[in-house]
Design a protein around this motif. Structure first.
Motif, short mmCIF file in Angstrom:
data_model
loop_
_atom_site.label_atom_id
_atom_site.label_comp_id
_atom_site.label_asym_id
_atom_site.label_seq_id
_atom_site.Cartn_x
_atom_site.Cartn_y
_atom_site.Cartn_z
N GLN A 81 41.48 40.27 44.58
CA GLN A 81 42.30 40.48 46.16
C GLN A 81 42.35 39.20 46.22
O GLN A 81 43.98 39.17 46.91
N VAL A 82 42.07 37.66 46.47
CA VAL A 82 42.69 37.15 46.19
C VAL A 82 43.44 36.59 45.51
O VAL A 82 44.95 36.06 45.76
N TRP A 83 43.75 36.81 44.55
CA TRP A 83 44.77 36.52 42.77
C TRP A 83 45.91 37.57 43.62
O TRP A 83 46.94 37.36 44.00
N ASP A 84 45.47 38.48 44.25
CA ASP A 84 47.25 39.59 44.47
C ASP A 84 47.30 38.80 45.64
O ASP A 84 48.86 39.01 45.36
N GLN A 85 46.48 38.35 46.54
CA GLN A 85 47.31 38.03 47.75
C GLN A 85 48.27 36.78 47.45
O GLN A 85 49.22 36.00 48.37
#
Length: 100
Positions: free
Chosen positions: A84-88
């Motif tokens: 989720q962090v990588w996507d953001q």
């Protein structure tokens, strides 16, 4: 509950055995196990199902110490918080690129 996500460099399959031994020495022994002892009983180990994290030497050492381990289904990127962090981060970088 404290969640610890083990993050490692990508490892080639040819070096998997040597790299997993380093993983145990450099990360499991020096970071994960001390954190487990410090935060027991509120500790739950989480990884991302990468082959080095699932190597027998790694899982055996964690079991010997009694580190509780979160079971993840295979290919569960949507459940892994780091994904989720990588996507953001990707979205923010894409937004910045559009500005320039």
């Amino acid at each position: 509950m404290l969640l610890v996500n083990l993050v490692c460099l990508k490892m080639s399959s040819a070096d998997l055995h040597q790299d997993t031994e380093l993983l145990v020495q450099d990360i499991i022994e020096t970071i994960i196990i001390p954190q487990f002892h410090q935060h027991t009983p509120n500790f739950l180990f989480m990884d991302d199902n990468a082959p080095p994290h699932r190597a027998r030497i790694v899982t055996t050492r964690l079991q010997e110490v009694g580190v509780p381990h979160m079971v993840w289904p295979a290919m569960s990127h949507d459940l892994n918080p780091i994904e989720q962090v990588w996507d953001q981060l990707k979205q923010r970088l894409d937004d910045l690129i559009e500005i320039f």
